[in-house]
Scaffold this active site. Structure first.
Site, mmCIF file in Angstrom:
data_model
loop_
_atom_site.group_PDB
_atom_site.id
_atom_site.type_symbol
_atom_site.label_atom_id
_atom_site.label_comp_id
_atom_site.label_asym_id
_atom_site.label_seq_id
_atom_site.Cartn_x
_atom_site.Cartn_y
_atom_site.Cartn_z
ATOM 1 N N LYS A 107 1.806 -0.239 -3.121
ATOM 2 C CA LYS A 107 2.288 -0.501 -4.483
ATOM 3 C C LYS A 107 1.293 -1.332 -5.282
ATOM 4 O O LYS A 107 1.160 -1.162 -6.484
ATOM 5 C CB LYS A 107 3.633 -1.235 -4.423
ATOM 6 C CG LYS A 107 4.797 -0.298 -4.680
ATOM 7 C CD LYS A 107 6.046 -1.081 -5.002
ATOM 8 C CE LYS A 107 6.865 -1.300 -3.766
ATOM 9 N NZ LYS A 107 8.051 -2.123 -3.966
ATOM 10 N N ARG B 105 4.962 3.421 9.211
ATOM 11 C CA ARG B 105 5.006 3.843 7.811
ATOM 12 C C ARG B 105 4.237 5.150 7.639
ATOM 13 O O ARG B 105 3.379 5.502 8.449
ATOM 14 C CB ARG B 105 4.462 2.755 6.900
ATOM 15 C CG ARG B 105 2.988 2.469 7.083
ATOM 16 C CD ARG B 105 2.567 1.187 6.361
ATOM 17 N NE ARG B 105 2.612 1.304 4.918
ATOM 18 C CZ ARG B 105 3.368 0.532 4.133
ATOM 19 N NH1 ARG B 105 4.130 -0.399 4.624
ATOM 20 N NH2 ARG B 105 3.335 0.674 2.831
ATOM 21 N N GLU C 90 11.825 -3.517 -3.181
ATOM 22 C CA GLU C 90 11.570 -4.599 -4.122
ATOM 23 C C GLU C 90 11.280 -3.947 -5.472
ATOM 24 O O GLU C 90 10.409 -3.072 -5.559
ATOM 25 C CB GLU C 90 10.360 -5.426 -3.669
ATOM 26 C CG GLU C 90 10.103 -6.561 -4.629
ATOM 27 C CD GLU C 90 8.944 -7.465 -4.248
ATOM 28 O OE1 GLU C 90 8.339 -7.268 -3.183
ATOM 29 O OE2 GLU C 90 8.646 -8.362 -5.058
HETATM 30 P P1 ATP Z 1 4.738 -3.691 -1.010
HETATM 31 O O1 ATP Z 1 3.465 -2.909 -0.790
HETATM 32 O O2 ATP Z 1 4.969 -4.182 -2.401
HETATM 33 O O3 ATP Z 1 5.209 -4.600 0.102
HETATM 34 P P2 ATP Z 1 6.489 -1.715 -0.011
HETATM 35 O O4 ATP Z 1 5.865 -0.385 -0.233
HETATM 36 O O5 ATP Z 1 6.676 -2.276 1.332
HETATM 37 O O6 ATP Z 1 5.784 -2.655 -0.980
HETATM 38 P P3 ATP Z 1 9.268 -2.154 -0.619
HETATM 39 O O7 ATP Z 1 9.900 -2.047 -1.924
HETATM 40 O O8 ATP Z 1 9.334 -3.453 0.113
HETATM 41 O O9 ATP Z 1 7.813 -1.721 -0.812
HETATM 42 O O10 ATP Z 1 9.753 -0.978 0.313
HETATM 43 C C1 ATP Z 1 11.079 -0.639 0.486
HETATM 44 C C2 ATP Z 1 11.250 0.003 1.830
HETATM 45 O O11 ATP Z 1 10.428 1.145 1.947
HETATM 46 C C3 ATP Z 1 10.865 -0.942 2.944
HETATM 47 O O12 ATP Z 1 11.881 -0.912 3.930
HETATM 48 C C4 ATP Z 1 9.584 -0.395 3.460
HETATM 49 O O13 ATP Z 1 9.477 -0.632 4.841
HETATM 50 C C5 ATP Z 1 9.699 1.103 3.147
HETATM 51 N N1 ATP Z 1 8.372 1.672 2.952
HETATM 52 C C6 ATP Z 1 7.414 1.262 2.099
HETATM 53 N N2 ATP Z 1 6.300 1.993 2.223
HETATM 54 C C7 ATP Z 1 6.551 2.906 3.195
HETATM 55 C C8 ATP Z 1 5.777 3.957 3.793
HETATM 56 N N3 ATP Z 1 4.523 4.218 3.423
HETATM 57 N N4 ATP Z 1 6.368 4.700 4.751
HETATM 58 C C9 ATP Z 1 7.636 4.464 5.125
HETATM 59 N N5 ATP Z 1 8.406 3.488 4.615
HETATM 60 C C10 ATP Z 1 7.874 2.718 3.656
#
Ligand code: ATP
Ligand code: MG
Length: 579
Positions: free
Chosen positions: A271, A261, A35
């Site tokens: 984020k 994650r 996003e």
């Molecule tokens: P928010 O906290 O805003 O939901 P997010 O970190 O999930 O944000 P996205 O932009 O939705 O952000 O993430 C893009 C992709 O990265 C998603 O598929 C998410 O699952 C993956 N992702 C985000 N954070 C992690 C993490 N700490 N470890 C592994 N994958 C991650």
């Protein structure tokens, strides 16, 4: 990528391999779906390496798809930075750069399809009441009175929502699934909401926007994604993902798989909190070198290969865990050690006056650029009557185990001569301002012809041509392994996460070091020239120290042991959390 070692196998790669083998999948298609509401961080790197890595290894393709369904928080700056960061990490989406917003028209048609088949309805219930009707994990929800609206009325209201007749929040489109489901996500989830906001790509064309749940799986289906890989928070959304795919005339049937994650000790990978760090100015920006963003890590001089290596080592699993930040540092050191050129710099200078060296004279010594790589060659460095060593390398009254310089003691200068300290020069308040020394001209090259030994070799720079510089030493941004565990995460900020040293001296070759590329300051660590340089004054920042100081201290340090316990406990807690 040629410089990346073979990835280890994990359960997702096993699934892909068996799908290909069994013929369920012809060509594997994955996607990375950020996003655009912030910069990418190292957690995203795990997802990027997984999705793009699988596509490369199994000869498929990986799309970059912006999940741009919330115009209120999304910006072009983030779209640009995300593309830059994915490329920097070493991956390429080719022509497959997509936006969920490209599919808004199709998604809208599918929403009408659900209405026409009696599987979605417009709900006017106020948000608070809707929340109360949803029930809880232990109590079923209640049907909304609007659930029984006619198809015609639903279609009419939905079209008028699109036409902009209603204000934000006035009504929503919901799927008609099951308000008594044990899975909250199936209790008539919201599919569309009214949002009068300008979208970075579609401008003012839309005032209704699909929710993540409605956009995500259908976008996967449009792109013929075969394996939709996401983090475990979405496991409970999978039944909804599947329900939508089953109830819509989508062109393909993607499957969702979840993995744990990445969490790193002393590090925040949310984020929302990273956005706060920037907006509340706890850091200088998204690329502050203390930030876990790819932009911050890159600015610190960490090569992309180190991030890929770190991600490879931690692997992919379904169990929650917290990775020790020392593992990241270890990967960085291991990637930098064979490649980073060696240079000399003195961070806290102490002057040596070599009294038997003629004033006004200098000579050139040869310094080697890399001890393990003769092809890196040598460079000339200047030696003269006045040089600087590190204040730490001298003790007036040394304890037993201190082998470096002390009154009456002889040490070796790197690439140069043996020197002996004869006398301390003091300032008005008794502070040490310089050391009077003598050198042995016969020890040029670093060895004494008579075979006598010294116990230490010190790095140094020559007063004749040293360049003054600022050096910034960074520590962890948070001072506990699990920031925010006891409340406000900002209360756990480390007040001394940055130390600025303003009187450092560098050998002249460093003044023109390429920005952002780490070099090793001998005996000190890896550093890189920062863009904050002025034309007359270089600024260097520390990428990582030479050793894991936390590990070195751990035996004697109760605090660190306590921290390690917290880490273990929080990892255990996370493992037993219901998925
Ligand atoms: P928010 O906290 O805003 O939901 P997010 O970190 O999930 O944000 P996205 O932009 O939705 O952000 O993430 C893009 C992709 O990265 C998603 O598929 C998410 O699952 C993956 N992702 C985000 N954070 C992690 C993490 N700490 N470890 C592994 N994958 C991650
Ligand atoms: Mg997300």
């Amino acid at each position: 990528m040629s410089d990346t070692p073979e990835p280890t196998r994990d359960f997702i790669r096993d699934i892909v391999a068996s799908d290909l083998e069994a013929g369920h999948t012809e060509q594997v298609v994955t996607r990375f779906p950020p996003e655009p509401n912030g910069y990418l961080h190292i957690g995203h790197a795990k997802s990027i390496c997984l999705n793009f890595g699988i596509a490369t290894e199994f000869k498929g393709r990986c799309h970059l798809r912006f999940d741009d369904t919330n115009p209120v928080k999304e910006e072009q700056e983030f779209i640009d930075s995300i593309q830059h960061d994915v490329h920097w990490l070493g991956f390429d989406w080719g022509e497959h750069l997509n936006y969920a917003s490209d599919y808004f028209e199709q998604l809208y048609e599918w929403a009408e399809h659900l209405i026409r088949t009696g599987k979605a309805y417009i709900d006017d219930t106020a948000p608070d009441a809707m929340r109360a009707q949803r029930g809880t994990l232990t109590e079923p929800g209640q049907n909304s009175p609007d659930r029984y609206r006619s198809i015609e009325e639903n279609l009419d209201l939905f079209r008028r929502m699109r036409a902009g007749e209603f204000p934000n929040g006035a009504r929503v489109l919901r799927a008609k699934i099951d308000m008594t489901s044990g899975n909250m996500n199936l209790r008539d989830p919201v599919l569309y909401r009214i949002l009068h906001a300008t979208h970075p790509r579609t401008g003012d064309k839309w005032c209704i926007y699909p929710t993540y749940d409605f956009a995500h799986g259908q976008s996967d289906a449009i792109e013929h994604v075969t394996h939709s890989i996401c983090t475990l928070e979405f496991e409970d959304h999978r039944p909804l993902y599947d329900w939508l795919i089953e109830n819509l005339p989508v062109p393909s049937r993607p499957r969702q798989y979840e993995f744990a994650r990445l969490n790193i000790s002393y590090t925040v990978l949310s984020k929302r909190i990273l956005t706060r760090l920037v907006s509340e100015k706890h850091v200088s920006g998204w690329d502050d070198p203390r930030m876990p963003t790819l932009a911050g890590i890159r600015r610190r001089g960490v090569p992309a290969a180190a991030i890929r290596e770190f991600v490879r080592r931690i692997g992919v699993a379904r169990a929650y865990s917290t990775v020790d930040v020392a593992q990241l540092d270890a990967a960085i050191r291991e990637v930098l050690n064979p490649s980073a050129p060696r240079r000399m710099a003195v961070l806290r200078p102490l002057k040596l006056i070599i009294e038997n060296y003629p004033a006004g004279q200098t000579e050139t010594l040869q310094a080697i650029n890399h001890p393990d790589d003769p092809s890196a060659g040598t460079r000339p460095i200047t030696f003269g009557r006045e040089i600087y060593i590190e204040q730490d390398d001298f003790m007036e009254d040394p304890p037993k185990k201190f082998f470096r310089l002390a009154p009456g003691r002889e040490v070796r200068l790197r690439y140069g001569f043996f020197v002996t300290c004869n006398e301390i020069v003091r300032g008005p308040s008794g502070e040490i301002v310089a050391l009077r020394c003598t050198y042995d001209p016969a020890t040029k090259g670093g060895n004494a012809p008579d075979g006598r030994k010294v116990q230490a070799t010190l790095h140094w720079v020559a007063a004749a041509d040293a360049v003054a510089a600022e050096v910034r030493l960074y520590e962890q941004l948070f001072n506990r392994p699990d920031p925010g565990a006891d409340g406000d995460v900002m209360a756990d900020l480390n007040p001394s996460s940055m130390e600025v040293l303003r009187n450092c001296l560098l050998e002249p070759a460093l003044a023109s070091a390429p920005e952002g590329e780490a070099v090793q300051f001998e005996r000190l660590g890896y550093f890189c020239r920062d863009r904050d340089c002025t034309p007359t004054r270089p600024v260097f920042i520390r990428t990582v120290g030479l050793r894991d100081t936390a590990k070195a201290q751990i035996e004697g340090n109760a605090q660190l042991r306590a921290n390690a316990d917290v880490l273990k406990r929080s990892a255990r807690k996370a493992e037993t959390r219901p998925g």
